[in-house]
Scaffold this active site. Structure first.
Site, PDB file in Angstrom:
ATOM      1  N   GLU A 169     -32.384 -23.173  -6.038  1.00 19.71           N
ATOM      2  CA  GLU A 169     -32.779 -22.204  -7.068  1.00 19.71           C
ATOM      3  C   GLU A 169     -34.257 -21.811  -7.038  1.00 19.71           C
ATOM      4  O   GLU A 169     -35.021 -22.146  -7.950  1.00 19.71           O
ATOM      5  CB  GLU A 169     -32.368 -22.725  -8.456  1.00 19.71           C
ATOM      6  CG  GLU A 169     -30.844 -22.847  -8.557  1.00 19.71           C
ATOM      7  CD  GLU A 169     -30.313 -23.227  -9.931  1.00 19.71           C
ATOM      8  OE1 GLU A 169     -31.119 -23.516 -10.841  1.00 19.71           O
ATOM      9  OE2 GLU A 169     -29.075 -23.238 -10.086  1.00 19.71           O
ATOM     10  N   GLU A 200     -23.055 -24.622  -5.777  1.00 23.35           N
ATOM     11  CA  GLU A 200     -23.176 -25.386  -7.035  1.00 23.35           C
ATOM     12  C   GLU A 200     -22.433 -24.703  -8.171  1.00 23.35           C
ATOM     13  O   GLU A 200     -22.506 -23.486  -8.338  1.00 23.35           O
ATOM     14  CB  GLU A 200     -24.644 -25.563  -7.431  1.00 23.35           C
ATOM     15  CG  GLU A 200     -24.823 -26.553  -8.585  1.00 23.35           C
ATOM     16  CD  GLU A 200     -26.282 -26.721  -8.996  1.00 23.35           C
ATOM     17  OE1 GLU A 200     -27.125 -26.985  -8.113  1.00 23.35           O
ATOM     18  OE2 GLU A 200     -26.579 -26.580 -10.200  1.00 23.35           O
TER      19      GLU A 200
END
Length: 528
Positions: free
Chosen positions: A268, A373
């Site tokens: 991220e 994820e």
């Protein structure tokens, strides 16, 4: 059901019969090879299945019947969990209102695999159980009797699902990484568990590495958390050291016979661009990521002992696509080192899959899309562990079906195992997981999301190829079809409403099926 029947017997036939009935029920639950879920209701809309060292539900190796018959596996809000069934393929249509026609000549992407993450929290929770229960849990995920996970995401050093903040190179100004060392969490927990998982798996596991943050001394904010990126510019000493950190990680794990299929450019990157971000992050813009791959990470990998390790960019929410992919993959210097684009599921509802995933695939078909994820219970409005919540299983299935129908080749869940609070997590970012442990009772609970994953991971082997399916009319059914490497067909259907349908495979015939509302179904059959 058992309780009701016992009360009826007591009322009408006296206590003697009641005692016999209880003995019979207990015997059924303990039959060797029996595979029924030991259901427990925690007050949500469905149940969990409880497992201990000697008993856990399982469908076994799920072999297919001969040509002319089909297998079915059903999970439902009402309590079915991968319930196996078998039926006859028919020569004639059942006349069902809705028909799904398999088109084996429309071929799309091939499957890489499904799995979850071996976080520090996952390892801590597995090891909180006795040895026999640990083995049972690992078998449930990785063995051929279990659900056949083949992908394991491994955080490089700490993330929020750790009990402390650390990296492998916390000595300031150690640009040569002379003091690089794996953590006790790797050596004592994650590595031994990965070795055990690999020993149980009939296929080699595809390990995937993701880093959350560079060491604080390499970063603009001097901290592992919050808004901060690498000091200097791509090609500079911090960027070079950060690339070498990846190589050192691969080298250290290789000493334990664990080699990585792929690594991502960092978890991220958009989080590290946010002010006051609460846990580990490393900010990258797409332009910075492009240049770091082209000048540092790509050349470092190529020159290392691991030139064939795949590099996946993004590792962030798919709403950043296709912009992110355009910036990075339009650059030939970066693109030569890249194999795929990694996506997370958070905010998936914000941008249609067709616009994010579909457009990216159309622009760059030679790079695969991979889900890295997802978890339930992350939303502030519906947070943490909810034992037995069925709607979370439907959300998983919906997202996986949508992803694979837009060219994604695999889907990785987040923590494989958490405790009943949804941790440990040092920043209290508690979420849900497909397996929840109760260490006090030395048991674990398989959530509805565990079975959601199973409907895909158990049946879609690596190399399975998605094929066309066309409905005879508009429908709310969600589905995706695949031809496996042995030529058999697998069709996965999410039936949120009560919809009657039949399946037509022109090569074998008609499969009529009735699934209840709020159910997930895998159908599989041989074609020769």
């Amino acid at each position: 059901k058992h309780k009701i029947s016992i009360k009826v017997c007591l009322k009408h036939q006296g206590k003697k019969v009641l005692i016999v009935l209880i003995i019979k029920i207990m015997t059924v639950c303990r039959l060797p090879g029996s595979n029924k879920c030991v259901a427990r209701n925690f007050g949500h809309d469905s149940v969990v299945c409880e497992c201990n060292s000697t008993y856990c539900d399982s469908v076994g190796s799920a072999t297919l019947p001969p040509l002319g018959q089909f297998s079915s596996y059903l999970s439902s809000k009402a309590g079915s969990r991968l319930e196996p069934g078998q039926g006859q393929v028919r020569v004639k249509s059942s006349g069902a209102d809705l028909r799904l026609t398999i088109n084996p000549y429309q071929k799309y992407q091939k499957v890489k695999g499904f799995g979850g993450a071996m976080t520090d929290a996952t390892a801590i929770n597995i090891l909180s159980l006795s040895a026999g229960v640990q083995d049972q849990l690992l078998r449930q995920y990785f063995s051929s009797e279990g659900i056949g996970y083949t992908v394991v995401r491994v955080p490089m050093a700490s993330c929020d699902f750790s009990t402390r903040l650390y990296t492998y190179a916390d000595t300031p100004e150690d640009y040569n990484l002379d003091n690089f060392t794996l953590a006790p969490e790797d050596i004592n927990m994650k590595i031994p568990l990965l070795q055990r998982a690999q020993a149980l798996s009939p296929r080699p596991l595809s390990l995937l590495a993701s880093a959350w943050s560079a060491p604080a001394w390499m970063k603009t904010n001097g901290a592992l958390t919050g808004k901060g990126s690498l000091k200097g510019q791509p090609g500079g000493k911090e960027h070079k050291s950060w690339a070498q950190y990846y190589i050192r990680f691969l080298e250290e794990y290789a000493k334990y016979n664990l080699t990585f299929w792929a690594l991502t450019t960092g978890n991220e990157p958009s989080a590290g661009e946010m002010t006051n971000y609460s846990f580990q992050a490393l900010g990258f813009t797409p332009e910075e990521q492009r240049d770091w791959v082209a000048l540092d990470l790509g050349p470092a990998l190529k020159a290392s002992s691991y030139p064939h390790t795949h590099v996946l960019i993004l590792d962030d929410n798919r709403l950043l696509l296709p912009h992110w992919a355009k910036v990075v993959l339009n650059d030939v210097h970066a693109a030569q080192y890249i194999h795929g684009v990694a996506v997370h599921w958070y905010m998936d509802s914000v941008v249609p899959a067709e616009i994010s995933l579909g457009t990216t695939h159309d622009l760059y078909p030679e790079y695969y899309l991979f889900g890295t994820e997802a978890c339930a219970g992350w939303n502030p409005l519906d947070r943490g562990v909810k034992l037995g919540r069925w709607d979370r299983a439907e959300k998983y299935a919906h997202d996986i079906i949508e992803d694979v129908n837009y060219y994604v080749v695999g889907w990785t869940d987040w923590n494989m195992v958490l405790d009943q609070t949804g941790g440990p997590n040092w920043v209290k970012n508690f979420v849900d997981s497909p397996v929840i442990v109760d260490a006090k009772r030395d048991v674990f609970y398989k959530q509805p999301t565990f079975y959601s994953m199973a409907h895909f991971s158990k049946f879609l082997w690596e190399g399975s190829q998605r094929v066309g399916v066309s409905p005879s009319k508009e429908t709310d059914l969600e589905y995706s079809a695949f031809i496996r490497t042995d030529g058999s067909v697998v069709l996965i259907i999410l039936n949120r409403y009560l919809i009657e349908f039949e399946v037509w495979d022109p090569t074998v015939g008609y499969i009529p099926f009735s699934a209840p509302a709020h159910s997930l179904l895998t159908l599989a059959w041989n074609t020769h």
